[in-house]
Design an enzyme around this catalytic site. Structure first.
Site, short mmCIF file in Angstrom:
data_model
loop_
_atom_site.label_atom_id
_atom_site.label_comp_id
_atom_site.label_asym_id
_atom_site.label_seq_id
_atom_site.Cartn_x
_atom_site.Cartn_y
_atom_site.Cartn_z
CD GLU A 1 7.67 -2.25 15.68
OE1 GLU A 1 6.93 -2.89 15.11
OE2 GLU A 1 8.67 -2.81 16.10
CG HIS B 1 -5.74 -4.70 -13.08
ND1 HIS B 1 -6.51 -4.61 -14.13
CD2 HIS B 1 -4.51 -4.76 -13.62
CE1 HIS B 1 -5.97 -5.03 -15.22
NE2 HIS B 1 -4.69 -5.08 -14.83
CE LYS C 1 5.21 -6.84 22.56
NZ LYS C 1 6.65 -6.72 23.02
#
Lengths: 413, 413
Positions: free
Chosen positions: A262, A288, A403
Site C-alpha cells: 500500500e 517445498h 469503495k
C-alpha cells in the site's frame, strides 16, 4: 539484538550516493516537519501505558478486537510472535473479515462477562468493523451505556467513531493525524490492546525507539544500502520475498505485505507506475513450494531471510533408528532449533549460488525488544524506498474506487 | 457447480490456435501414455475408500498427520474448507514444519489412545517427517509393533518408508509412480486420511472426475483460453494473484502456490527461465493490503477472483444505529454473505476498470463436488501452461541443491 547481513553487491557510484542522500533528506524532513508521525510513536506511546494504569482491567480475561488492515494486522503479528514468551497473556479474538462463517464461529467464543471490546478504525466508519460491532452488540446483548467501561474506541480525533464513543462514554484513544493506518501499530492501535492483554509493550517500544535513534544517528546505514539496492534493481527485480524460518513470523510478514504494497505501489511524480510486490513465506515449509521458482524461474525476485538463532526450546530429535530409513540418523540427538536454522542456511546458500540478491536478518532470540526493532526496520525501509521512488508513501488513492463502487452497489441493492 | 467468467480479451490468431492445439496434444499424450498419472486418480482412488472399510477405525478420534509440502498442503486445504459442512469430522493435527515451538505445542494436543498416525512421504525419507515421527514415538511412547494398527504409511512402492512400514506391519498405501507430490492430493495422500476423518471423499472424487472428463471431451475450453492468455502475457504479467473471498480458501491458495511455483518455475527446453509467480490473498481483508499495488503499481499482474455465492449462513447485520455513524446504516438488515460478495464484485470492477486482466470463478456453494472440481481445474491449468512454456511440469531440479547443502552441513556439524 538483530544481526543484518547482505549478500548482494552495493553500488558505490556517485549517482547512488546522491539518491541515498536525497532519501535521507526526505525522511529527515518528514520527521522534522512533523508531516509523518510514526517516527515519534515509540516515545509518545509510553504515555499510553501510563494512562492504562488508571483503568481497572482486572475483570477482563478476553480481548475482542474489531478492526481490519492497519487496525488489526500489527496487533495480530505481535500477539502471535510474543505469545510463547508471554504464556499468561489474555486471549485475543480478532474480528477482521466479513466472512459470515468466521464471524459465526468467533461469536461463540466470546464470554461476554469477561470480555472487553476494541473498536479500531482510523477513519471511524470502516464497513467491516461497524457491521461486526453491531453483530456483537446484538449477539452479546451489550448495553452501550451500561457496558461502556468494557468498550474501547481507537480512532482519529473527531471521527464518527469518536463522536459515537463520546456519546456513550467509552474509553477512547486517538491515533495522531500524521500517522497512517498501516504505520499505526506502535500508536494506541497496537499498544493499548496489547498492553492490556499483558504484553510488555514498554520493552517493545524501547526496542523500536533504540533502532530509530540509531538510524537517525547514522548507525544503521545498512538500511540505506538495502533500500538503494531494491530501488536500483526494481525494474528487473520487481518482487521481494521475505522468507521467515519460524511459523510465528507468518503474521508479521502479512503486516509487512500491507505496509509495502500500500505504501510503494504508486504512480510516481513523473506518472510512472512503481513499487515492488511483497511476498511473505515460511520456511522450511515453503521451500517445498517456492524454492524451485526462485532458483530456476525468472530472475525477478530478491530474497530476505529472517531466522531466530535461539528459540529457547531444546526439543531434540530422539535417538531412534527407523528400519530402512537409517540414512536420516545423522539428525538424531540434534535439536529442531539446529535443524530449522540449518535448513535456512542451506536454502540461503543455494539461492545465493544461483545469483539471487539476498539479505538476512537474524534475531538472537524472540523478545519484545527485537520485535520492536524489526517493526521499525521495515517501516524505515518503506519510507526510504518511497523517497527513492518519489511517491507519496503515506496515501492510498488506488483503493478509493473499489469503495465507491461497493457503496453504490450496496445502496442500490 | 463452478461458474467461470473472463474479463480479458482472448486472442483468436492462428498462432494462438496452434499453441493451444499443441498444448492439448501434450496433455492428451500424457494421459494416453500413462506418463502422468494424476488425471486418473479420481477413478483409481474410489477403490481406496472401499479398502478403508476393512479397517476398524472406530477407536480413532484424532488424526495426526506428519507430512510437508505435497504431503500436507492438499489435505489441509480440503480439511479447512469442508469442515464447516462436516461438523462431525475427526480432529486433524498437522506436523509439517521443523519449528520447535510449533512441534512442542502440537505434541501436547495428541491423545495417544484415541489417535492414529499418518506418515506421509512420497520419497520416503523426508527429513521433517521422519524427525517428527521419531519425536512423536518418543513423546507418546509408541511401540511400533504393538501399536501398528494405528500407524498408516503413505509412500511410493519400494521407498525406505515402505520398507519400514512392512517391517512393523503398519497399514500401507502407495502413491502411483507417475504422480508427483504436488499432484498427489487425490491419491492415497489425501483420500485415505480425509475419508478416515469422515469427509465424503467419494463426492469430491466424483466432482474431480466430472471436470476432467468434461475437459477431455472439449466441454471446458475456457481453460485453454485462460492458459493461453497467461502464456501470451507472461513476459509482462509475471504474477498471478488468486484473490479468494472466503477465509477458508486460504489453505487452498497455499496448495495452488506450491502447484504453480514448483511446476512452472523452470528452465525451458531452449534454456530460458520461465514461470509465473503465484500469490494467494484473501478478501475483503487483503483489499487493505494489496489493492493499491494492483491498481497503481506496475502492470505486472493478472488477477483471479474466487467467491462463494451462497455461504449457507444467514447471519445479518442487525438493524442498529450507531450515534454518529448513521451513514453505514445502508448495510443494516443485509447479510454478511451479501456484504462479502458485494466487496468481491466492487473490487473486481475497480480492477477491471484499471485495465488488469481478470477472471473469476464462482462456487454456487461449498460442497465436496465443487472442491474436487476446483482442485483439478488448477491442476489442468498447470499442465496446460507447462505444455505451452515447454517445461517439464512434473520435476523440481531447483530444490535439490539446497537439500545437498543441508545434508552436508548437518553431517559435518
Amino acid at each position: 539484538m538483530l544481526i543484518f547481513n547482505k549478500h548482494f553487491l552495493a553500488t558505490q557510484s556517485s549517482e547512488s550516493k546522491k539518491i541515498i542522500n536525497d532519501a535521507v533528506e526526505v525522511v529527515n524532513d518528514e520527521i522534522k516537519s512533523d508531516r509523518v508521525g510514526y517516527y515519534k510513536l515509540p516515545t509518545l506511546s509510553l504515555q499510553l501505558i501510563e494512562q492504562l494504569k488508571e483503568i481497572d482491567t482486572s475483570s477482563f480475561e478476553q480481548i475482542v478486537i474489531m478492526g481490519i488492515g492497519g487496525s488489526s494486522l500489527g496487533i495480530k503479528a505481535i500477539n502471535t510472535i510474543l505469545r510463547p514468551i508471554t504464556p499468561h497473556a489474555k486471549e485475543i479474538i480478532f474480528f477482521e473479515n466479513s466472512d459470515p462463517l468466521t464471524i459465526t464461529e468467533n461469536l461463540i467464543k466470546i464470554k461476554k462477562e469477561k470480555a472487553c471490546f476494541f473498536l479500531i478504525s482510523k477513519s471511524g466508519s470502516t464497513i467491516e468493523t461497524t457491521s461486526t460491532f453491531k453483530t456483537i452488540v446484538d449477539y452479546c446483548k451489550i448495553d452501550m451505556d451500561a457496558d461502556n467501561n468494557r468498550i474501547f474506541a481507537i480512532t482519529d480525533k473527531g471521527s464518527s467513531l469518536s463522536v459515537f464513543a463520546q456519546h456513550h462514554k467509552f474509553h477512547e484513544f486517538n491515533i495522531p493525524d500524521n500517522v497512517g493506518g498501516r504505520f499505526s501499530v506502535l500508536s494506541a492501535v497496537g499498544v493499548v490492546p496489547l498492553a492490556l492483554a499483558g504484553y510488555d509493550m514498554t520493552k517493545l517500544l524501547n526496542g523500536a525507539e533504540g533502532f530509530i535513534s540509531r538510524f537517525f544517528e547514522g548507525k544503521e546505514d545498512h538500511l540505506l544500502e538495502k533500500a538503494y539496492s531494491f530501488y536500483e534493481n526494481s525494474k528487473t527485480q520487481s518482487i521481494n520475498v521475505v522468507f521467515s524460518y519460524a511459523d510465528r513470523l507468518e503474521d508479521l510478514t502479512k503486516w509487512y505485505v500491507q505496509l509495502w504494497g500500500e505504501s510503494l505501489g504508486k504512480i510516481d511524480q513523473d506518472g510512472n507506475r512503481v513499487g515492488l510486490t511483497p511476498i511473505g513465506i515460511i520456511g522450511a515449509v515453503d521451500q517445498h513450494s517456492f524454492l524451485q521458482l526462485v532458483i530456476e524461474g525468472p530472475k525477478d525476485k530478491s530474497l530476505t531471510f529472517i531466522n531466530i538463532e535461539d528459540f529457547k526450546n531444546n526439543l531434540l530429535v530422539p535417538d531412534i533408528t527407523l528400519y530402512g530409513i537409517e540414512k536420516t540418523n545423522f539428525i538424531n540427538n540434534k535439536s529442531f532449533n539446529t535443524l530449522i536454522n540449518a535448513q535456512c542456511e542451506a536454502t540461503m546458500q543455494s539461492v545465493i549460488q544461483s545469483g539471487v540478491n539476498t539479505d538476512a536478518i537474524t534475531l538472537d532470540f524472540i523478545s519484545e525488544n527485537n520485535i520492536g526493532e524489526l517493526i521499525v526496520y521495515f517501516e524505515l525501509l518503506t519510507s526510504l524506498l518511497g523517497a527513492m521512488f518519489k511517491v507519496n508513501t503515506y496515501n492510498q488513492p488506488g483503493v478509493e474506487l473499489g469503495k465507491q463502487i461497493l457503496y453504490k452497489n450496496l445502496e442500490n441493492s
